[in-house]
Design a protein around this motif. Sequence first.
Motif, short mmCIF file in Angstrom:
data_model
loop_
_atom_site.label_atom_id
_atom_site.label_comp_id
_atom_site.label_asym_id
_atom_site.label_seq_id
_atom_site.Cartn_x
_atom_site.Cartn_y
_atom_site.Cartn_z
N GLU A 1 0.56 -1.35 0.04
CA GLU A 1 0.52 0.30 -0.31
C GLU A 1 1.14 0.93 0.10
O GLU A 1 0.51 2.07 -0.91
N ARG A 2 2.08 1.19 1.03
CA ARG A 2 2.62 2.43 0.80
C ARG A 2 3.51 2.81 -1.06
O ARG A 2 3.61 3.96 -1.10
N LEU A 3 3.89 1.30 -1.01
CA LEU A 3 4.11 1.58 -2.85
C LEU A 3 3.63 2.34 -3.65
O LEU A 3 3.76 3.19 -4.41
N GLU A 4 1.91 1.76 -3.57
CA GLU A 4 1.28 2.18 -4.87
C GLU A 4 0.76 3.59 -4.05
O GLU A 4 0.43 4.39 -5.34
N SER A 5 1.39 4.14 -2.72
CA SER A 5 0.59 5.32 -2.93
C SER A 5 1.61 6.63 -3.46
O SER A 5 1.63 7.69 -3.94
N ASN B 1 -0.89 -3.40 -10.98
CA ASN B 1 -0.47 -4.72 -10.39
C ASN B 1 1.96 -4.43 -10.07
O ASN B 1 2.12 -4.99 -10.34
N TYR B 2 1.51 -3.63 -9.30
CA TYR B 2 3.00 -3.12 -8.29
C TYR B 2 3.16 -4.16 -7.70
O TYR B 2 2.30 -5.01 -6.92
N ARG B 3 4.82 -4.60 -7.70
CA ARG B 3 4.36 -5.56 -6.85
C ARG B 3 5.90 -5.93 -6.54
O ARG B 3 7.32 -4.86 -7.25
N PHE B 4 6.63 -6.35 -5.69
CA PHE B 4 8.53 -6.51 -4.96
C PHE B 4 8.86 -7.99 -5.21
O PHE B 4 9.27 -8.86 -4.56
N PRO B 5 8.98 -7.87 -6.58
CA PRO B 5 10.13 -9.42 -6.38
C PRO B 5 10.47 -9.43 -5.71
O PRO B 5 11.75 -8.98 -5.00
N PHE C 1 14.75 -3.71 -3.26
CA PHE C 1 15.86 -2.63 -4.06
C PHE C 1 15.13 -2.54 -5.55
O PHE C 1 15.82 -1.71 -5.89
N GLU C 2 13.87 -3.68 -5.70
CA GLU C 2 13.74 -3.24 -7.36
C GLU C 2 11.73 -3.38 -7.08
O GLU C 2 11.00 -4.20 -6.12
N ILE C 3 11.19 -3.12 -8.29
CA ILE C 3 9.77 -3.49 -8.59
C ILE C 3 9.17 -3.62 -9.63
O ILE C 3 10.05 -3.88 -10.67
#
Length: 594
Positions: A517-521, A561-565, A570-572
């Motif tokens: 959620e923090r990433l998306e916002s 569809n954000y995600r953390f591989p 480090f990357e998204i």
Amino acid sequence: MNRRFLTAVLAVALLAGCGPVSTEPVDQESAPADEPMIAYVPLDDRPDNEERVVYLADSLGYELLLPERDDYQTRLDGQPLNENGTQYGDRADLYAWVLAREAEGCDRYILSVDQLLSGGLVSSRSMTGENPVTLSDGRTLSEAELLTELLGLLAADENNQVWLLDTVMRLAATTGYGGFGLNEYNALRTYGMAARPHLTGSELTVENIVADYPLGADGQVIRAEAEEPLPEGAVEGYLAARERKLRLSQTLFDALPGTEGRFHVLVGIDDSSEEDSIQKNEIAYLRSRLREGDALLSGVDDLAFKAVARLYLDECGWEGADVSVEYFGGTQDQPACAYDYQPLTAIMAEHFDFFDLRPAEPGAAELRILVLTQPADETKKDDYIQAVVRELEGDSAQTPTVLIDAGNGTYGTAFHEALTEKVQLGRLLSYAGFLDMAIVTGTALSHGVARYAFLRHGEQTDATERAFLRTVADSVLKDFCYKNVVRNDILNFVRSDLSGNADNFWTPDIDRDAVLERLESGMAAATADVIANLERSNFISALPSAGEYAERGWGGVELTNYRFPWDRAFEIGMDIRLGDFTEPHKQVLGIYYQ
């Protein structure tokens, strides 16, 4: 007076129907059924080895075939294991998958040797000794036997074109995998950087290289020093992993006689240094084994990009191009970061050779490359930035351009902000700046040269154009918005608010939904201006050699569809949806409108 005049002009533009608009993103169309196929076994499941390779292949009119993700993904310590019960890929499944594609008539392959034999890049740095593979038919093969058999089966079909991706093991293994921690990483990287005896000529054998692993240039045994005592056997395990990697590379070349012109080996040098390190003799040995059409280049995470691009160049009738390189910042004659072993100019020259590029003066070049290096003079940072912006602003010369940010973070967000304000980001042929500079160079040139060649030789469709725009959007948005803005917030949030580990959200187990959620916002806020720039950009859709020069306008851009591989900061990853193309956007007082 000037402000009132500007307001009036903009009002007229808006009334004339030229105001900024954002075309609603539409679902991406399916690829044509008759696209030539490439069977691809990735290095691992990170974006540079997965979706970004798909974008590049799609942009060149290929269909990229991938195995099930579980068969090639990497799991860090403490994370759920793959279906095969390990942290690494399923080598037996991948062997069977490649043979199934061969049975279906596929004749183009890009295969990661590290994935096929070790289950991925990270595991290739830690595996030691023999690790036999049991196949579905019940047979158990050593890694060398597996590789030799697979290559033999593919070589039996004279129509096959095969790119084999291999790596020189980096100076230390991966933190957070197989119990390997930061202390071990720092100590063993320093140990690996120490100079070894220099082997040449007939001395340059695998046996001699391995025998000299523990020795310094003076012939004395090197000791690994660490702030805390290293676990028992850490040095021995490190050297054993190196030996296994090198011997498998030897097996690879030993299995290739008679395949010249059909099988190509592309070796990447991972995490290196300027020192005469433990890699030096390995690199010299592998270079001595290269055949015509093979290559050994700096960079690993860009290997698949280079293979896809070179495959297309070989099939489209590519005869090379005259290309100019302009550096801004003044440090191109030295390595761009601590993980490079060559200066930028040397890395660039090697990639020029690989892609058949001929150095040219800017005025005589078909394609140009602009590179912002680290600043030679800290007080002139803004001057360097503005010099690049001036080259790109308006771009009336209509010269296709590749842009590389080799500043390694030294310019903060200032360079990105200046570009977003004054330059059509979407007009770039390619851009790179996210990772280490050797990888950045290969990434930018692979995408830029491939796009330039496709404009000259390829058949443009909406599907190829959309795929191309995704390559640009992905690289720009992740570098401008995530790397230097949102990632810092995520790091602080995970460490301070959640008391977690930003390098692995499972150790300890934290609220991963909260991080997402923090990433998306954060990305919603950080990408707004950059997306607005892309949506007002034009892109080159035709060059004079293929008809008249032409541009098209970008439509809407939507990120989903954000995600953390690998569940780390480090990357998204993200999905990129694009709207319908528009007529070319018009420029009014330096601002592009619909």
